[in-house]
Design a protein around this motif. Sequence first.
Motif, PDB file in Angstrom:
ATOM      1  N   ILE A   1      36.505  44.763  37.905  1.00 14.22           N
ATOM      2  CA  ILE A   1      36.746  43.948  37.179  1.00 14.22           C
ATOM      3  C   ILE A   1      36.574  43.742  36.134  1.00 14.22           C
ATOM      4  O   ILE A   1      36.428  44.724  35.094  1.00 14.22           O
ATOM      5  CB  ILE A   1      35.052  42.781  37.778  1.00 14.22           C
TER       6      ILE A   1
ATOM      7  N   PHE B   1      33.743  41.470  30.856  1.00 10.80           N
ATOM      8  CA  PHE B   1      33.612  40.349  31.107  1.00 10.80           C
ATOM      9  C   PHE B   1      33.348  39.011  29.673  1.00 10.80           C
ATOM     10  O   PHE B   1      33.838  37.884  29.698  1.00 10.80           O
ATOM     11  CB  PHE B   1      31.366  40.054  30.899  1.00 10.80           C
TER      12      PHE B   1
ATOM     13  N   LEU C   1      30.452  44.448  43.630  1.00  8.55           N
ATOM     14  CA  LEU C   1      31.207  44.605  43.299  1.00  8.55           C
ATOM     15  C   LEU C   1      31.334  45.672  42.184  1.00  8.55           C
ATOM     16  O   LEU C   1      30.777  47.059  42.084  1.00  8.55           O
ATOM     17  CB  LEU C   1      30.784  43.651  41.486  1.00  8.55           C
TER      18      LEU C   1
ATOM     19  N   ILE D   1      32.731  47.016  38.148  1.00 14.26           N
ATOM     20  CA  ILE D   1      32.880  46.448  36.536  1.00 14.26           C
ATOM     21  C   ILE D   1      32.926  47.712  36.612  1.00 14.26           C
ATOM     22  O   ILE D   1      32.641  48.514  36.919  1.00 14.26           O
ATOM     23  CB  ILE D   1      31.120  45.960  36.463  1.00 14.26           C
ATOM     24  N   THR D   2      33.494  46.545  34.729  1.00 12.30           N
ATOM     25  CA  THR D   2      33.696  48.006  33.688  1.00 12.30           C
ATOM     26  C   THR D   2      32.219  48.535  33.115  1.00 12.30           C
ATOM     27  O   THR D   2      32.868  49.718  33.337  1.00 12.30           O
ATOM     28  CB  THR D   2      34.533  47.049  32.936  1.00 12.30           C
TER      29      THR D   2
ATOM     30  N   ASP E   1      27.824  44.050  31.828  1.00  8.37           N
ATOM     31  CA  ASP E   1      27.796  43.543  32.471  1.00  8.37           C
ATOM     32  C   ASP E   1      27.602  42.770  33.581  1.00  8.37           C
ATOM     33  O   ASP E   1      27.520  41.390  33.883  1.00  8.37           O
ATOM     34  CB  ASP E   1      29.401  44.046  33.068  1.00  8.37           C
TER      35      ASP E   1
ATOM     36  N   TRP F   1      26.992  38.687  35.330  1.00  5.62           N
ATOM     37  CA  TRP F   1      27.847  37.667  36.341  1.00  5.62           C
ATOM     38  C   TRP F   1      26.509  37.580  36.928  1.00  5.62           C
ATOM     39  O   TRP F   1      26.217  36.601  37.515  1.00  5.62           O
ATOM     40  CB  TRP F   1      27.987  39.032  37.250  1.00  5.62           C
TER      41      TRP F   1
ATOM     42  N   VAL G   1      26.377  47.843  42.835  1.00  4.45           N
ATOM     43  CA  VAL G   1      27.292  47.979  42.000  1.00  4.45           C
ATOM     44  C   VAL G   1      27.883  48.701  41.677  1.00  4.45           C
ATOM     45  O   VAL G   1      26.745  50.086  41.590  1.00  4.45           O
ATOM     46  CB  VAL G   1      26.448  46.858  40.598  1.00  4.45           C
TER      47      VAL G   1
ATOM     48  N   SER H   1      30.040  51.035  38.488  1.00  7.91           N
ATOM     49  CA  SER H   1      30.323  50.649  36.976  1.00  7.91           C
ATOM     50  C   SER H   1      30.145  51.743  35.777  1.00  7.91           C
ATOM     51  O   SER H   1      29.819  53.151  37.020  1.00  7.91           O
ATOM     52  CB  SER H   1      29.361  49.456  36.223  1.00  7.91           C
TER      53      SER H   1
END
Length: 571
Positions: free
Chosen positions: A183, A186, A205, A207-208, A212, A216, A228, A230
């Motif tokens: 993703i 954000f 998820l 995520i970068t 973030d 979320w 998660v 990341s």
Amino acid sequence: MALINIGPKTWFDYFPNEIIFHIFEYLSTNDIIYTFFYFNRRLNNLLLKNQGYFAHMKLITTSLNMWKHIRPIVASYVQSMHITTIDLPIPLRFFPNLKSIIISLPYDFPDEQLYIILNSDQFKNLHTFKIKQIETFHDRVLDYRNLGNDSYLLNEIILQTNILTTIFNNRNSLKTFEYSPIILPFRMFNKNRFQTNYSLHSLTLAITYFDDIFFWIKYTPNLKYLNVQSRVPYDHENSLNKIDAKLEYLYLKLNYDHGHNEEIWPTGIDFIQLKNGIIQFSSSLICLSLNLVDSNIRPRHEFPFKGDKLKALLSSMTKLKRFHFYAQLNGCDYISEDILSRFKDHHWSFGTHENYIYTLPFHFDYLHCFKHLNDIKSNNQKILKTNPRIWHHVKTIALSYESICDESLMQYLKIMMPNLTTIKFDAFEFNDIKNLFVRSNIQLTNVTTVRIKGFLMEIGKDWLINALPNLKHLILCNIELPSIETKFEAHNIVRWVLKASSWILVVDNITRSPGNSSTTFNYPTDVTLDPMGNVYITHASNNRIQFFMSGQSEGTIIVGITNTSQFIRSR
């Protein structure tokens, strides 16, 4: 309902129901329906009385004419749909009681098909929605500052905005959401478009940025499970948002950002931010899992290798019952006795080999650089001998260059790792592996995939055939292969069956020269096959991914544009 007249009785008519149900346990729902539904009246009635066999289906892609006759009878029983194709040949409206959709593909699911799902009436009633991209073919370095000139990034923002605004709102019934593509940050989204979703209890998820996470989950106040992946937090980044969430299960996998400039930010990983993020859930966590294998941790980092600091973090979690930890200490060849001794007073058992350290029993599916049980050290040596399930979660193992596949290692893998499906042999030199493969009578029947890098294929071929009878996928990387005309510079794709003496052309470029047409390649670099036998090929110089239907020689471009500056890189 009219049934086909099959004539004389078959052996199935003599089987009791218990035997038939036992046979069904080995088959998928689709296999059961297509094979037995019109077999005879008895099996028809048996299936209709046990509607659970229709509950979980893979989306039908073949024999659609037969499905037209079956659908009115079974469609209302289907609760879970598994999609493994880029098409939706059957509209979701035919499944009124659908509660779960899982999309599993080795490539991007088409945007237009995804929008059909998101906008369907069935989506509002779903409890589970998962998009699981099995393998990412291309990697793009996204320039977030140059949005107006990057069409790929702009399209990605539009796509992810549509997905995430559909998930994070109060107009659906979702309890579980999983999204494996990364993703975007954000800050690139319009946060005013997101709403609180009170029904979401489980979120997975990629995520970068680490911080973030805390943007979320503020939209999911009743979240209990969070998984998660990341990049690691860095000390120059913003502080974390304070949230009030009662998470019970937290799984973190943190990856090092290879674009991180240590000259500009020399202190690197911010473990204080990591600890502060975890502590926000300390009053409610039941399970904490930290996977830091790819975090590029160095000896200068005190946490997590300073045992008292890790112990203090865990002690603050009064409800914690399960703790899983896995890390690699880069910059050294092995975990020293001194580092292991820092964990001697822990409530949890730790093990080490090479430069890896982890909790025992091991709760991760990938075990790196394994040689043999005798090389594992622990602050609780007893657990290595008395716990038969210590490696039961392992599905993939990468063997050390010092490993010897002899009788004892094979026996250990067979007994202690019953769920093992993939073995990797990485970066072996000829002198390292000439004694690697030892003839053994033990077979690893669950192993279906082997990845080999860096040595002559002929050396291990007999061992692969004898020890791995159910091998389906053999991945060869940088291998010196038997002499052939078709190779990288020949611009075509071949397949080698283990027991065969010659190669089989999968996709043939007759001219053996580079090209950019639908039937030619320009330095093909990677290839994969889906369950239907379709072929997906990346080109180093054509900047595209081509799709070839099984048995066809003309390909369709599904990612990239031929002869453009877009860069597609295999991962």
